[in-house]
Enzyme design. Sequence first.
Site, short mmCIF file in Angstrom:
data_model
loop_
_atom_site.label_atom_id
_atom_site.label_comp_id
_atom_site.label_asym_id
_atom_site.label_seq_id
_atom_site.Cartn_x
_atom_site.Cartn_y
_atom_site.Cartn_z
NE ARG A 1 -3.50 2.75 0.98
CZ ARG A 1 -4.47 3.09 1.81
NH1 ARG A 1 -4.98 2.19 2.62
NH2 ARG A 1 -4.95 4.31 1.82
CG ASP B 1 -8.46 1.55 2.89
OD1 ASP B 1 -7.58 1.91 3.70
OD2 ASP B 1 -9.59 2.07 2.84
NE ARG C 1 -7.45 3.42 -1.17
CZ ARG C 1 -8.00 4.38 -0.47
NH1 ARG C 1 -8.46 4.14 0.72
NH2 ARG C 1 -8.10 5.59 -0.93
CG ASP D 1 -10.81 2.04 6.50
OD1 ASP D 1 -9.63 2.42 6.61
OD2 ASP D 1 -11.55 2.39 5.57
#
Length: 161
Positions: free
Chosen positions: A82, A94, A91, A96
């Site tokens: 990344r 990712d 990307r 989260d």
Amino acid sequence: MITVFLLLGTNLGNRELFLSEAITHIERLVAPVTKTSAVYETQSWGKTDQPDYLNQVITLQTSLTARDVLNKILDIELLMGRKREEKWGSRIIDIDILFYGDAVINEPGLIVPHPELHNRRFTLEPLAEIAPELLHPALNKNILALKSELKDSLIVKKVYF
């Protein structure tokens, strides 16, 4: 043990492989995955001239602190290649933190629940699939209620089960 919900997203290269690799790394470095949503294909959000994303929500049980989980998922993103070159840029991966138990955390670099999750269809669709009654601790609404109030009109479609 704390239940943690993570959102995975990728819009570059072999997207299916990158989701799978991310889960493998998470299980090795953070905790075993206890539940996974289907995989959803989503138009890019924020910067709309980019390739479509694959998104998936996973849950895990961990005794790690939220900060430790964050540090480990940031390490996994780096390990997978990344690069953070532009806000909302394409990307490889990712990851989260959506929820860390029922904690509400607002620290530098760590805000939980994720501050935008209630505005994003690509987050709420897979989340509603695996935890429709989960209560957002700051908004006091469950995921289905948040999804029903959503104004995001991006196309999100289930592609893998």
